[in-house]
Write a protein that holds these residues in place. Structure first.
Motif, short mmCIF file in Angstrom:
data_model
loop_
_atom_site.label_atom_id
_atom_site.label_comp_id
_atom_site.label_asym_id
_atom_site.label_seq_id
_atom_site.Cartn_x
_atom_site.Cartn_y
_atom_site.Cartn_z
N ASP A 92 0.85 -1.19 0.00
CA ASP A 92 0.00 0.00 0.00
C ASP A 92 0.89 1.24 0.00
OD1 ASP A 92 -2.04 1.78 0.32
OD2 ASP A 92 -2.65 1.09 2.32
N VAL A 93 0.61 2.17 -0.90
CA VAL A 93 1.44 3.38 -0.97
C VAL A 93 0.70 4.62 -0.45
CG1 VAL A 93 2.83 2.46 -2.85
CG2 VAL A 93 0.82 3.87 -3.40
N ARG A 94 -0.49 4.38 0.13
CA ARG A 94 -1.27 5.52 0.67
C ARG A 94 -0.44 6.30 1.69
NH1 ARG A 94 -6.26 6.82 0.11
NH2 ARG A 94 -6.57 4.90 -1.05
N GLY A 95 -0.40 7.61 1.49
CA GLY A 95 0.30 8.48 2.44
C GLY A 95 1.82 8.47 2.33
N ARG A 96 2.34 7.75 1.33
CA ARG A 96 3.80 7.65 1.22
C ARG A 96 4.36 8.70 0.25
NH1 ARG A 96 6.16 2.90 2.94
NH2 ARG A 96 7.97 4.28 2.91
N ASP A 97 5.62 9.06 0.50
CA ASP A 97 6.38 9.90 -0.43
C ASP A 97 7.04 8.96 -1.44
OD1 ASP A 97 5.92 12.44 0.80
OD2 ASP A 97 7.30 11.84 2.40
N LEU A 98 6.56 9.02 -2.69
CA LEU A 98 7.05 8.10 -3.72
C LEU A 98 8.10 8.78 -4.60
CD1 LEU A 98 3.70 6.47 -4.94
CD2 LEU A 98 5.15 5.84 -2.99
N ILE A 99 9.12 8.02 -4.96
CA ILE A 99 10.14 8.51 -5.89
C ILE A 99 10.17 7.53 -7.06
CG2 ILE A 99 12.56 9.12 -6.23
CD1 ILE A 99 12.82 9.54 -3.21
N ILE A 100 9.57 7.94 -8.18
CA ILE A 100 9.57 7.08 -9.37
C ILE A 100 10.93 7.19 -10.04
CG2 ILE A 100 8.48 6.57 -11.58
CD1 ILE A 100 5.97 8.00 -10.66
N VAL A 101 11.51 6.04 -10.37
CA VAL A 101 12.83 6.04 -11.02
C VAL A 101 12.70 5.45 -12.42
CG1 VAL A 101 15.22 5.28 -10.89
CG2 VAL A 101 13.97 5.81 -8.78
N GLU A 102 13.02 6.24 -13.41
CA GLU A 102 12.94 5.85 -14.82
C GLU A 102 14.31 5.99 -15.49
OE1 GLU A 102 11.40 4.38 -16.94
OE2 GLU A 102 9.28 4.84 -17.09
N ASP A 103 14.49 5.23 -16.55
CA ASP A 103 15.73 5.41 -17.32
C ASP A 103 15.59 6.55 -18.32
OD1 ASP A 103 13.86 3.83 -18.65
OD2 ASP A 103 15.36 2.82 -19.87
N ILE A 104 14.38 6.67 -18.92
CA ILE A 104 14.21 7.75 -19.91
C ILE A 104 12.78 8.27 -19.90
CG2 ILE A 104 13.79 6.14 -21.85
CD1 ILE A 104 15.42 8.20 -23.60
N LEU A 105 12.67 9.57 -20.04
CA LEU A 105 11.39 10.27 -20.22
C LEU A 105 11.39 10.75 -21.67
CD1 LEU A 105 8.82 11.85 -19.46
CD2 LEU A 105 10.27 13.48 -18.23
N ASP A 106 10.49 10.14 -22.46
CA ASP A 106 10.48 10.43 -23.90
C ASP A 106 9.15 11.09 -24.27
OD1 ASP A 106 10.79 10.41 -26.64
OD2 ASP A 106 11.27 8.29 -26.82
N SER A 107 8.15 10.30 -24.68
CA SER A 107 6.85 10.91 -25.00
C SER A 107 6.15 11.44 -23.76
CB SER A 107 5.93 9.88 -25.69
OG SER A 107 5.50 8.91 -24.75
N ASN A 119 -1.20 8.65 -7.84
CA ASN A 119 -2.01 9.64 -7.12
C ASN A 119 -3.33 9.02 -6.69
OD1 ASN A 119 -0.77 12.18 -6.69
ND2 ASN A 119 -0.84 12.60 -8.89
N ALA A 120 -3.93 8.24 -7.59
CA ALA A 120 -5.19 7.58 -7.28
C ALA A 120 -5.04 6.56 -6.15
CB ALA A 120 -5.76 6.91 -8.53
N LYS A 121 -3.83 6.05 -5.99
CA LYS A 121 -3.55 5.10 -4.89
C LYS A 121 -3.34 5.82 -3.56
CE LYS A 121 -3.00 0.98 -6.98
NZ LYS A 121 -3.76 -0.19 -6.59
N GLY A 122 -3.35 7.16 -3.60
CA GLY A 122 -3.27 7.92 -2.35
C GLY A 122 -1.88 8.32 -1.91
#
Ligand code: PRP
Length: 184
Positions: A92-107, A119-122
């Motif tokens: 459960d990620v509700r209320g957590r500070d999430l850090i998404i890690v990606e290799d590349i941001l393209d489109s 965000n919908a997961k809270g």
């Protein structure tokens, strides 16, 4: 050094040393921002695994780690904007500070979807870290909070990034020779 991996590389964009240096800087900045907050890193398979492994070791924080696998579907040649989850969060990620890690941001389709989904997961907050940003490819208005390098509109591989599932284990980041992808 010449080998069957490097033979297909037109030019090196970032050496192993340059990547290492930049990842240390990103890790230090993230550690400063999140000190005392126990963030949850969310690595996006498969491309991020090498970056993620180095980044979290450059972050002297108490933190959690989750992985997700997603893929775009629809038209095979151009990103459809529709994203499917192939492997989901295990906690459960509700209320957590999430850090998404990606290799590349393209489109931006993948990260736009993931931001909405998490965000919908809270999630309490969502921070995006991408090793590479390719602004020329953007279709959705997504920006990353931490960027390793901004890359030109070229086919880049290595350090996790693939072409047809190959070259992820190249220690540097390079531009692929056009004849490699024109062959297939
Ligand atoms: C790549 C990359 C991102 C996404 C970025 O994943 O890892 O997840 O594409 O592109 P976008 O901004 O256009 O959405 P890919 O689907 O190639 O899978 P992989 O990580 O397994 O290589």
């Amino acid at each position: 050094m010449k080998n069957e991996l490097t033979n297909d590389i037109l030019k090196v964009l970032y050496t192993e040393d340059e990547i290492h240096q930049r990842v240390q800087e990103l890790g230090a900045a993230i550690a400063e921002e999140f000190a005392g907050r126990r963030p949850l890193f969310v690595g996006i398979l498969k491309g991020s695994v090498i970056f993620l492994a180095d980044l979290i070791r450059a972050c002297p924080l108490l933190c959690d780690l989750e992985m997700m696998a997603v893929s775009s579907y629809g038209n095979a040649t151009a990103s459809s904007g529709r994203v499917r989850i192939n492997f989901d969060l295990q906690q459960d990620v509700r209320g957590r500070d999430l850090i998404i890690v990606e290799d590349i941001l393209d489109s931006g389709n993948t990260l736009s979807f993931l931001k909405d989904y998490l965000n919908a997961k809270g999630a309490a907050s969502i921070t995006i870290v991408t090793l590479l940003d390719k602004p020329s490819g953007r279709q959705k208005a997504v920006t990353a909070d931490y960027i390793g390098f901004t890359v030109p509109d070229a086919f880049v591989v290595g350090y996790g990034l693939d072409y047809a599932q190959l070259y992820r284990n190249l220690p540097c980041i390079g531009v692929l020779k056009p004849e490699v992808y024109q062959k297939t």
